[in-house]
Design a protein around this motif. Structure first.
Motif, PDB file in Angstrom:
ATOM      1  N   CYS A 371      52.619   8.245  25.113  1.00  0.00           N
ATOM      2  CA  CYS A 371      51.999   8.752  26.358  1.00  0.00           C
ATOM      3  C   CYS A 371      52.986   9.670  27.077  1.00  0.00           C
ATOM      4  CB  CYS A 371      51.648   7.555  27.247  1.00  0.00           C
ATOM      5  SG  CYS A 371      51.136   8.018  28.907  1.00  0.00           S
ATOM      6  N   ILE A 372      52.512  10.827  27.497  1.00  0.00           N
ATOM      7  CA  ILE A 372      53.397  11.769  28.194  1.00  0.00           C
ATOM      8  C   ILE A 372      53.168  11.740  29.708  1.00  0.00           C
ATOM      9  CG2 ILE A 372      53.741  13.317  26.210  1.00  0.00           C
ATOM     10  CD1 ILE A 372      51.552  15.137  27.512  1.00  0.00           C
ATOM     11  N   LYS A 373      52.423  10.735  30.159  1.00  0.00           N
ATOM     12  CA  LYS A 373      52.188  10.524  31.600  1.00  0.00           C
ATOM     13  C   LYS A 373      51.592  11.756  32.287  1.00  0.00           C
ATOM     14  CE  LYS A 373      55.762   6.986  32.193  1.00  0.00           C
ATOM     15  NZ  LYS A 373      56.183   6.814  30.820  1.00  0.00           N
ATOM     16  N   CYS A 374      50.646  12.384  31.617  1.00  0.00           N
ATOM     17  CA  CYS A 374      50.052  13.603  32.196  1.00  0.00           C
ATOM     18  C   CYS A 374      48.948  13.288  33.202  1.00  0.00           C
ATOM     19  CB  CYS A 374      49.483  14.468  31.075  1.00  0.00           C
ATOM     20  SG  CYS A 374      48.080  13.692  30.222  1.00  0.00           S
ATOM     21  N   SER A 375      48.446  12.061  33.184  1.00  0.00           N
ATOM     22  CA  SER A 375      47.390  11.545  34.085  1.00  0.00           C
ATOM     23  C   SER A 375      46.001  12.155  33.845  1.00  0.00           C
ATOM     24  CB  SER A 375      47.788  11.689  35.562  1.00  0.00           C
ATOM     25  OG  SER A 375      47.443  12.951  36.068  1.00  0.00           O
ATOM     26  N   ARG A 376      45.829  12.858  32.743  1.00  0.00           N
ATOM     27  CA  ARG A 376      44.497  13.426  32.482  1.00  0.00           C
ATOM     28  C   ARG A 376      43.423  12.347  32.373  1.00  0.00           C
ATOM     29  NH1 ARG A 376      45.245  17.883  27.766  1.00  0.00           N
ATOM     30  NH2 ARG A 376      47.089  18.775  28.675  1.00  0.00           N
ATOM     31  N   CYS A 377      43.783  11.217  31.730  1.00  0.00           N
ATOM     32  CA  CYS A 377      42.789  10.153  31.567  1.00  0.00           C
ATOM     33  C   CYS A 377      42.312   9.639  32.926  1.00  0.00           C
ATOM     34  CB  CYS A 377      43.362   9.022  30.715  1.00  0.00           C
ATOM     35  SG  CYS A 377      44.897   8.330  31.332  1.00  0.00           S
ATOM     36  N   ILE A 388      45.044   4.325  31.242  1.00  0.00           N
ATOM     37  CA  ILE A 388      46.335   4.041  30.612  1.00  0.00           C
ATOM     38  C   ILE A 388      46.900   2.712  31.127  1.00  0.00           C
ATOM     39  CG2 ILE A 388      47.562   5.567  32.264  1.00  0.00           C
ATOM     40  CD1 ILE A 388      48.600   4.704  28.634  1.00  0.00           C
ATOM     41  N   CYS A 420      42.858  12.728  26.159  1.00  0.00           N
ATOM     42  CA  CYS A 420      44.258  12.321  26.013  1.00  0.00           C
ATOM     43  C   CYS A 420      44.975  13.149  24.934  1.00  0.00           C
ATOM     44  CB  CYS A 420      44.335  10.834  25.651  1.00  0.00           C
ATOM     45  SG  CYS A 420      46.026  10.304  25.323  1.00  0.00           S
ATOM     46  N   PRO A 421      46.020  13.883  25.305  1.00  0.00           N
ATOM     47  CA  PRO A 421      46.716  14.696  24.297  1.00  0.00           C
ATOM     48  C   PRO A 421      47.516  13.846  23.313  1.00  0.00           C
ATOM     49  CG  PRO A 421      47.835  14.848  26.416  1.00  0.00           C
ATOM     50  CD  PRO A 421      46.595  14.048  26.648  1.00  0.00           C
ATOM     51  N   SER A 422      47.835  12.589  23.701  1.00  0.00           N
ATOM     52  CA  SER A 422      48.631  11.719  22.829  1.00  0.00           C
ATOM     53  C   SER A 422      47.753  10.827  21.956  1.00  0.00           C
ATOM     54  CB  SER A 422      49.535  10.817  23.672  1.00  0.00           C
ATOM     55  OG  SER A 422      50.292  11.584  24.544  1.00  0.00           O
ATOM     56  N   GLN A 424      45.967   8.236  22.634  1.00  0.00           N
ATOM     57  CA  GLN A 424      46.064   6.797  22.862  1.00  0.00           C
ATOM     58  C   GLN A 424      44.662   6.184  22.693  1.00  0.00           C
ATOM     59  OE1 GLN A 424      48.930   4.971  23.971  1.00  0.00           O
ATOM     60  NE2 GLN A 424      49.967   6.839  23.295  1.00  0.00           N
ATOM     61  N   LEU A 426      42.399   4.623  24.210  1.00  0.00           N
ATOM     62  CA  LEU A 426      42.092   4.149  25.568  1.00  0.00           C
ATOM     63  C   LEU A 426      40.721   3.479  25.663  1.00  0.00           C
ATOM     64  CD1 LEU A 426      43.509   7.255  27.469  1.00  0.00           C
ATOM     65  CD2 LEU A 426      44.599   5.034  27.172  1.00  0.00           C
TER      66      LEU A 426
HETATM   67  S1  SF4 Z   1      45.914  11.159  29.096  1.00  0.00           S
HETATM   68 FE1  SF4 Z   1      47.063  10.156  27.457  1.00  0.00          FE
HETATM   69  S2  SF4 Z   1      49.103  11.009  27.620  1.00  0.00           S
HETATM   70 FE2  SF4 Z   1      48.066  11.489  29.551  1.00  0.00          FE
HETATM   71  S3  SF4 Z   1      48.584   9.745  30.913  1.00  0.00           S
HETATM   72 FE3  SF4 Z   1      46.666   9.239  29.922  1.00  0.00          FE
HETATM   73  S4  SF4 Z   1      47.310   8.044  28.139  1.00  0.00           S
HETATM   74 FE4  SF4 Z   1      49.112   9.147  28.813  1.00  0.00          FE
END
Ligand code: SF4
Ligand code: SF4
Length: 448
Positions: A371-377, A388, A420-422, A424, A426
């Protein structure tokens, strides 16, 4: 509670733009529905609805007819099952459902005659109680995928209900079955709505349609013009516009309290094809025994909207539509909320609305990174959850934290996983988190 009142309201509201834009891929939308010939067998599982499973009402080797009662339960919440074909009951055995569960099913071999059973009679409906009673014998469940028995959903105190919402959003990519129902059967959609309003006394119905379906919007507006109680509400095409809490908020501005229902805030919500089936049933008395499926995907040679008999094996549908051998992925439902199939000898059940098959160019399991903590989710979740955080709490099996994060409110729309770019997992975590919370609640009830 905000009331819409009896006067006119805007036909389009500027809605909160959570959710996402995704390619619609609705290439079958303007194709007329085609009808699949009788399959070699129909498999009717006894649980095709929310509530108690039915019990078979027929025996092996028994002759049955179209519309005959096949499964019934005396439970408080259930929905009877009817035969879509005339033929012979060949066996009663365990079958797998498209969602991986298994249950007892009645397997019928059609005789090709399609003789209609004598019980199929136009119901006599004179008031709301007789409407609910009639629908108990209709086999109609929520056809948007939920499968909640229609009779049970409307069997509530309607004195506080001021708006009957009809969900024609159909925001899932690929799927166009509700759209075809609106343009091919606008008459039965409106007959169903008018009957529900007439007998319930609910003052208003809004048919909610995304603005990427202008033909359906125009047609239903024209055909409903003589009834001031019914109007079409145009919504921006944005996924998951059709989720019940999302559509309620975007149309009425109301929110359902946690643990509550739409009826707590003065609204009922029925899928548009469900409403049309109600209209059709009141006209003919024929219970729900057929479904329209959007059959698409790059492995399908002849994509189409196809009417099939409930219980048809999906393997026969794929063959009929020219599916390439050995598809890489087969999904019942849409790509966002559907279920990937592990075997193909499973039957179509009443609440299914799509069948997608992808070949060598189809989806691959994405590689997961940190996770890159981008907060998109979080930014895109239509329910304003923190996917997340739910994922982390689920990994730790921290039910107190899951409760705090309100994981139970997730509608499993898959938006968080999509953005989510990573990559995950979710939505998978929120699905499992909800199951964990439900199990905890059951345990707590047992202790009390
Ligand atoms: S969208 Fe994916 S990468 Fe970005 S905060 Fe949420 S879990 Fe992390
Ligand atoms: S947490 Fe649930 S409701 Fe929110 S985006 Fe993810 S799947 Fe949809």
């Amino acid at each position: 509670m905000e009331r819409l009142g009896g006067g006119a309201i805007s036909r389009r509201r500027s809605v909160e733009l959570k959710g996402i834009h995704i390619p619609h891929n609705k290439a079958t939308a303007e194709q007329e529905t085609t009808v699949m010939p009788l399959p070699s067998k129909v498999m009717l599982p006894m649980q095709q609805h929310v509530g108690a499973p039915c019990v078979p009402q027929v025996k092996r080797r028994q002759q049955v007819e179209v519309g005959q009662l096949i499964g019934h339960s005396d439970a408080r919440l259930t929905c009877d099952i009817y035969s879509p074909v005339s033929g012979i009951v060949r066996e009663i055995r365990q079958v797998h459902y498209s969602n991986g569960w298994s249950d007892e099913a009645v397997v019928i071999e059609p005789d090709g005659e399609q003789t209609v059973h004598e019980s199929v009679q136009k119901p006599e409906v004179t008031d709301f109680a007789s409407l609910v009673e009639a629908l108990k014998h209709s086999g109609i469940v929520g056809l948007g995928g939920a499968g909640f028995p229609a009779w049970a959903k409307m069997n509530t105190d309607l004195s506080t209900i001021d708006t009957w919402l009809v969900n024609g959003a159909e925001c899932e990519p690929y799927l166009s079955t509700d759209y075809r129902e609106m343009v091919e059967h606008a008459d039965t959609v409106l007959e169903g709505i008018k009957a529900c309003l007439d007998f319930s006394g609910v003052p208003r119905s809004l048919i909610c349609i995304e603005d990427n379906k202008p033909r359906a919007i125009e047609l239903l507006r024209q055909m409903a013009a003589d009834d001031p109680r019914i109007d079409v509400f145009e919504l921006p095409a944005r996924y998951p516009q059709g989720a019940s809490r999302v559509i309620l908020r975007n149309v009425t501005g109301r929110s359902v309290p946690r643990g509550g229902h739409l009826t707590d805030v003065g609204a009922l919500l029925f899928n548009v094809t469900t409403m049309s089936e109600i209209g059709r049933y009141l006209r003919t008395g024929m219970p729900l025994t057929k479904r329209r499926l959007t059959v698409m995907g790059d492995a399908i040679a002849r994509p189409q909207n196809l009417e099939v008999y409930v219980g048809t094996p999906i393997s026969e549908i794929l063959e009929y539509c020219g599916c390439a051998p050995g598809p890489r992925k087969v999904i019942i439902g849409g790509p966002m909320m559907g279920t990937t199939q592990v075997e193909l000898d499973v039957p179509v059940v009443r609440q299914n609305c799509g069948l997608l098959a992808f070949g060598v160019n189809g989806p691959v399991v994405p590689r997961q990174t940190a996770c890159i903590k981008c907060s998109r989710c979080i930014d895109h979740c239509p329910i304003r959850l923190s996917p997340i955080e739910i994922h982390k709490a689920y990994i730790n099996r921290d039910t107190a934290r899951l409760d705090e994060l309100m994981a139970d409110l997730c509608v499993e729309c898959g938006t968080c996983s999509y953005v989510c770019p990573s990559k995950q997992p979710l939505v998978q975590s929120t699905h499992l988190a909800r199951a964990l919370l439900r199990a905890e609640q059951r345990k707590a009830k047992g202790r009390r």
